[in-house]
Structure formats: structure tokens, C-alpha cells
Design an enzyme around this catalytic site. Structure first.
Site, PDB file in Angstrom:
ATOM      1  N   THR A  19      -0.645 -17.515  -6.060  1.00  0.00           N
ATOM      2  CA  THR A  19      -0.308 -16.346  -5.244  1.00  0.00           C
ATOM      3  C   THR A  19      -1.610 -15.814  -4.672  1.00  0.00           C
ATOM      4  OG1 THR A  19       1.521 -15.789  -6.712  1.00  0.00           O
ATOM      5  CG2 THR A  19       0.738 -14.047  -5.243  1.00  0.00           C
TER       6      THR A  19
ATOM      7  N   LYS B 186       6.474 -13.953  -0.670  1.00  0.00           N
ATOM      8  CA  LYS B 186       6.205 -13.621  -2.077  1.00  0.00           C
ATOM      9  C   LYS B 186       5.781 -12.152  -2.224  1.00  0.00           C
ATOM     10  CE  LYS B 186       4.612 -14.175  -6.393  1.00  0.00           C
ATOM     11  NZ  LYS B 186       5.416 -14.446  -7.555  1.00  0.00           N
TER      12      LYS B 186
ATOM     13  N   LYS C  72      -1.630  -7.085  -9.242  1.00  0.00           N
ATOM     14  CA  LYS C  72      -2.263  -8.037  -8.319  1.00  0.00           C
ATOM     15  C   LYS C  72      -1.407  -8.230  -7.064  1.00  0.00           C
ATOM     16  CE  LYS C  72      -3.034 -12.890  -7.527  1.00  0.00           C
ATOM     17  NZ  LYS C  72      -2.950 -14.281  -7.955  1.00  0.00           N
TER      18      LYS C  72
END
Ligand code: NAD
Length: 322
Positions: free
Chosen positions: A112, A187, A262
Site C-alpha cells: 500500500t 485502496k 498509515k
């Protein structure tokens, strides 16, 4: 054979083909993913900076390489599962992976990372004569172990088609979201919804408590009314209503708050870069940043309900649910 049969036969041949796979980043996610590819019959050569991670993967059928460059030597596909964009770009460029790979190698980044970094990675991959796909995942370590991840992919249709047989080993679903960076975009947008909705659900439970409402009563209403969402019905932040949610095991993750912080940080950065007025997304990013820094990093992200409760005053925790 008809044209359709031809295509199906070609796809079946590709699916059955044994690949030489270089897998770099054999941590919590990459370790089990590499092991699943090896178990499916592919030749997987792996590398990780951590000797422990490398040894654990080697015990599960991955051939250990002394360096990432050594791992890509004979690879058809290079998969990376790394902490952040800077790790991916550093390995691709300064680390020499793009230079070491044979022309036309498929670079599949499942980490990611920032959307801008993903696009830069695609450009570097193409400039070096290779093919690239960003394919971040959801499903966590449990999904990585079980081979039930969901992939969100960005890049060309041909690259997605080439990756699909491997994604089918690693996951239950792969969605081609669009051009370079589209997988990372999907995402972080999804996880921004999740972060904001978990804060909203947690605030509602704390407000309910302060008004004398039991958690079960609020759940019974909201789970079948317009407040219904995954944060409530699958990952309910208070113990009781959803027995399988992390709240019932002292908030053992699940999805750790550090990872939510994050992902929200990436979403907030993208919102700022594009000028999007994501007021709640930015606030959720701040809340999770604080929560992670304040000792919550390794707890499930639903434990944020406790921080909200503490900030609201300690006297509202004792509502009798009976
Ligand atoms: P992790 O920290 O367990 O694993 C990362 C691995 O990369 C580590 O073992 C580290 O030693 C290795 N590494 C770092 N730099 C390297 C280099 N230059 N060469 C070789 N190895 C290197 O992290 P993770 O939980 O496996 O997450 C990996 C990625 O997946 C992250 O981008 C994360 O955001 C994403 N992700 C994680 C989860 C989850 O639940 N853990 C869920 C979805 C997505």
C-alpha cells in the site's frame, strides 16, 4: 476451435503455467503470500532484509536469495510487498531491480503506497522496458494466509490479465480499477470510508452510553437502519453485539490502528495534493495518528472508541446492558 474457445484455452494455459517469481518483502503479508505461490507449484525466489523473515519463508517452500537483485535474476514476475513507496522506488531504481530483470518482466507491487509514488513506479518500470501493475490488497494477514485477499489493480488490461492467474492463487477477488495508480487510489478511498465510519460508529456508541442507551439497543436499531455499515456490523467497536469483533478480545487486531493511520495519512496526502475538501477524512487521519502515537498502534483500529470515551469523561462507561 472457436475464437472464444481459443481465448479460453490460452487463458487456461497461462493459468497452468509455472512461473519464476521473485518475491521481495516477506513480512506479515508477503511471507504467507510467497508461501501460497510456492505451494501452488510456482518457483518462488524471495528476499527480505530481515533474516528471520527470510528463514520463515524458506521453511515454507520459498528459495532464499541473498539479495533482491539475485532474486530477480530468472524471474518472469517480480512481486513486492513493502512498507511504503520509498522502499519500492528505492529497490526498483537504486536497488537495481529494474536493471537486473529480463526485458518485459511483470513488476507487480502489492504494497500500500502513495498514488503518486505508484505512478512514478509505473513510469520507471515502463522506461526500463518492463510491464507494471499496482495491486494493493485488503483482507489482512488472515486473508494472506488463507489465500482470500481482495486485489485492487491499476495498469493496462494486458498486465492485469497476465497477473490474474497469480492473483487467483493469492486471493478470492481481483478488480481492475483503471490505469496506473488506480489500485492504490481505490485502496485509500475505501479505507478513508472505513476510518471515518469507525470514528462515527464509535462516537455514536459513546454518545448513546452518555444518554443511558445500551450498546445492544443501539446496535439492534442502527444495524438494521440507515446507520448500517461494516464498522458497525462486522467490526463493532464495543463488546457484545458482534461476538467475533476484536472488541471482544481486548481489541487484538484485526486491522491494527497503525495501519489505519498509515492508510488515512496516504488518503489525506492525496486529498491535499488534489485540493479535495475531505474534512472528515483529514480529521480521521489526525485522530488515528494521535491514537497510534498514544499507545494504540498495535491495537485493533476499533479501539479508538476507548480514546473517545476517555476524552468524553470516565463516568459514562457503566451503563447496565441487562
Ligand atoms: P511488514 O513490516 O510485516 O513487512 C514488510 C517487510 O519488508 C519486512 O519484513 C521488511 O524487512 C521488508 N523490507 C523492507 N525494506 C526491504 C528491502 N529494501 N528489501 C527487502 N525487504 C525489505 O509489513 P506487512 O504487514 O507485511 O505489510 C506490507 C504492505 O502491505 C504494507 O504496504 C502494508 O500497508 C500493506 N498491507 C498490510 C496489511 C496487514 O494487515 N498487515 C493489510 C493490507 C495491506
Amino acid at each position: 476451435m472457436s475464437r472464444t474457445e481459443d481465448t479460453e484455452a490460452a487463458e487456461a494455459a497461462e493459468a497452468a503455467e509455472v512461473k519464476n517469481i521473485a518475491f521481495v518483502g516477506l513480512g506479515n503479508m508477503g511471507g504467507p503470500m510467497a508461501a501460497n505461490l510456492a505451494a501452488a507449484g510456482h518457483r518462488v525466489v524471495g528476499h527480505d532484509l530481515s533474516a528471520d523473515a527470510l528463514a520463515a519463508a524458506a521453511e515454507r517452500g520459498v528459495v532464499a536469495a541473498a539479495s533482491a537483485v539475485e532474486a530477480v535474476a530468472d524471474a518472469d514476475v517480480v512481486i513486492t510487498m513493502l512498507p511504503a513507496g520509498r522502499h519500492v522506488l528505492a529497490l526498483y531504481r537504486d536497488g537495481g531491480l529494474l536493471a537486473a530483470a529480463a526485458p518485459g518482466t511483470l513488476f507487480l507491487d502489492c504494497s500500500t503506497i502513495d498514488v503518486a509514488d505508484a505512478r512514478t513506479a509505473h513510469e520507471a518500470v515502463a522506461a526500463a522496458g518492463h510491464r507494471g501493475l499496482d495491486a494493493p490488497v485488503s483482507g489482512g494477514v488472515v486473508g494472506a494466509e488463507a489465500g482470500t485477499l481482495t486485489f485492487m489493480a491499476g495498469g493496462g488490461a494486458a498486465e492485469f490479465a497476465a497477473a490474474e492467474p497469480l492473483l487467483a492463487v493469492l486471493g478470492k477477488r481481483a478488480v481492475h480499477c483503471g490505469a496506473a495508480g488506480a489500485g492504490q487510489a481505490a485502496k485509500i478511498c475505501n479505507n478513508m470510508i472505513l476510518g471515518v465510519s469507525m470514528v462515527a460508529v464509535s462516537e455514536a456508541f459513546v454518545l448513546g452510553e452518555s444518554l443511558g442507551l445500551t450498546a445492544q439497543a443501539l446496535f439492534d436499531v442502527a444495524s438494521t437502519a440507515s446507520g448500517q455499515c461494516w464498522a458497525l456490523t462486522a467490526n463493532c467497536p464495543v463488546p457484545g453485539p458482534v461476538p467475533a469483533s476484536p472488541a471482544n478480545r481486548d481489541y487484538r487486531p484485526g486491522f491494527a490502528a497503525a495501519l489505519m493511520a498509515k492508510d488515512l495519512g496516504l488518503a489525506a496526502g492525496a486529498a491535499r495534493a488534489t485540493g479535495v475538501d475531505a474534512a472528515l477524512g483529514l480529521r480521521a487521519a489526525e485522530l488515528y495518528e494521535e491514537f497510534a502515537a498514544d499507545g494504540g498502534a498495535e491495537r485493533d483500529f476499533s479501539a479508538i472508541v476507548q480514546a473517545i470515551r476517555e476524552r468524553s469523561g470516565a463516568d459514562i462507561t457503566g451503563v447496565d446492558a441487562t
